[in-house]
Enzyme design. Structure first.
Site, PDB file in Angstrom:
ATOM      1  N   LYS A  13       0.822  -1.222   0.000  1.00 54.87           N
ATOM      2  CA  LYS A  13       0.000   0.000   0.000  1.00 54.87           C
ATOM      3  C   LYS A  13       0.849   1.260   0.000  1.00 54.87           C
ATOM      4  O   LYS A  13       0.592   2.175  -0.769  1.00 54.87           O
ATOM      5  CB  LYS A  13      -0.914   0.058   1.240  1.00 54.87           C
ATOM      6  CG  LYS A  13      -2.008  -0.971   1.288  1.00 54.87           C
ATOM      7  CD  LYS A  13      -2.871  -0.750   2.515  1.00 54.87           C
ATOM      8  CE  LYS A  13      -2.099  -0.703   3.803  1.00 54.87           C
ATOM      9  NZ  LYS A  13      -1.820  -1.908   4.502  1.00 54.87           N
ATOM     10  N   ARG A  88      -9.682   1.968   9.263  1.00 50.34           N
ATOM     11  CA  ARG A  88      -9.375   0.555   9.510  1.00 50.34           C
ATOM     12  C   ARG A  88     -10.445  -0.118  10.337  1.00 50.34           C
ATOM     13  O   ARG A  88     -10.386  -1.333  10.526  1.00 50.34           O
ATOM     14  CB  ARG A  88      -8.059   0.463  10.291  1.00 50.34           C
ATOM     15  CG  ARG A  88      -6.829   0.181   9.487  1.00 50.34           C
ATOM     16  CD  ARG A  88      -5.653   0.158  10.448  1.00 50.34           C
ATOM     17  NE  ARG A  88      -4.547  -0.617  10.004  1.00 50.34           N
ATOM     18  CZ  ARG A  88      -3.488  -0.128   9.375  1.00 50.34           C
ATOM     19  NH1 ARG A  88      -3.426   1.127   9.056  1.00 50.34           N
ATOM     20  NH2 ARG A  88      -2.498  -0.921   9.054  1.00 50.34           N
ATOM     21  N   ARG A 133      11.024  -2.399   9.691  1.00 49.55           N
ATOM     22  CA  ARG A 133      10.371  -1.795  10.843  1.00 49.55           C
ATOM     23  C   ARG A 133      10.409  -2.691  12.060  1.00 49.55           C
ATOM     24  O   ARG A 133      10.510  -3.903  11.955  1.00 49.55           O
ATOM     25  CB  ARG A 133       8.918  -1.500  10.469  1.00 49.55           C
ATOM     26  CG  ARG A 133       8.824  -0.380   9.479  1.00 49.55           C
ATOM     27  CD  ARG A 133       7.490  -0.217   8.827  1.00 49.55           C
ATOM     28  NE  ARG A 133       6.370  -0.823   9.516  1.00 49.55           N
ATOM     29  CZ  ARG A 133       5.158  -0.894   9.000  1.00 49.55           C
ATOM     30  NH1 ARG A 133       4.926  -0.391   7.813  1.00 49.55           N
ATOM     31  NH2 ARG A 133       4.192  -1.466   9.663  1.00 49.55           N
TER      32      ARG A 133
END
Ligand code: ADP
Length: 189
Positions: A13, A88, A133
């Site tokens: 995304k 979300r 990450r």
């Protein structure tokens, strides 16, 4: 042009959001990036949400909604925007509806980036190896996938009912996926 991009963690995304934003001349707004930037700077918001991101959970709707409300009211969002990672939850969908109504505008399309689950786990593990990450450990990846399936995947149906959904296959080279996205979006206009 006001767009959302929805897809499971690892669907690409963020990468595609940046490409689309550049193509259409609108800002890409990633709630995950805003949280990570606040964490890096250790702002009060960053300190508050750090443990949630590290564990792969969702930040509360109140905090997230307020952050997005503030961001999309900026002048750079007047020509439009692309939201990545928001909404979300159902509560966030309702809140976004009210924000857009307040601004006197509406969404043009909701892009769903589809990918095979095994493929996305592999992508994320690879990202973890290349200094990615802190939430890219296998446990956290699985937790993020599970929460996505439970909380966020149902939103796709909601936007489908509204006639806004554009489904695009996220597998393949970055530039090919972008081409598919632009074609699908332009066909709607
Ligand atoms: P991913 O591709 O793993 O979903 P993101 O960068 O979109 O990554 O989000 C990273 C994290 O930021 C999420 O796991 C969650 O903790 C937090 N987050 C981002 N957007 C939201 C949101 N809309 N609501 C709640 N939490 C969010």
């Amino acid at each position: 042009m006001r767009l959302l991009i929805i897809g499971p963690p690892g669907a690409g995304k963020g990468t595609q959001a940046a490409q689309l934003a550049a193509h259409y001349g609108i800002p890409a707004i990633s709630t995950g990036d805003i949280f990570r930037q606040n964490i890096a700077e250790q702002t009060p918001l960053g300190v508050e949400v750090q443990h949630i991101l590290d564990a792969g959970g969702y930040v509360s709707d109140d905090i997230t909604n307020a952050m997005v409300r503030d961001r999309i009211a900026h002048a750079d969002c007047e020509p439009g925007f692309l939201l990545d990672g928001y909404p979300r939850t159902r509560a966030q969908v309702t809140e976004l509806d009210s924000m857009l109504e307040g601004l006197g505008c509406a969404l043009d399309a909701v892009v769903q980036l589809t990918v095979d689950e095994d493929e996305v786990v592999q992508r994320l593990l690879l990202r973890a190896q290349t200094g990615g990450r802190t939430d890219d450990s296998e446990d956290t990846i699985r937790k993020r996938q599970k929460i996505y399936a439970e909380e966020t995947a149902p939103l796709v149906d909601e936007y489908g009912h509204r006639g806004l959904l554009v489904r695009v296959d996220g597998l393949g080279e970055v530039s090919h996926v972008t081409e598919r996205l632009v074609q699908a979006l332009d066909a709607r206009r």
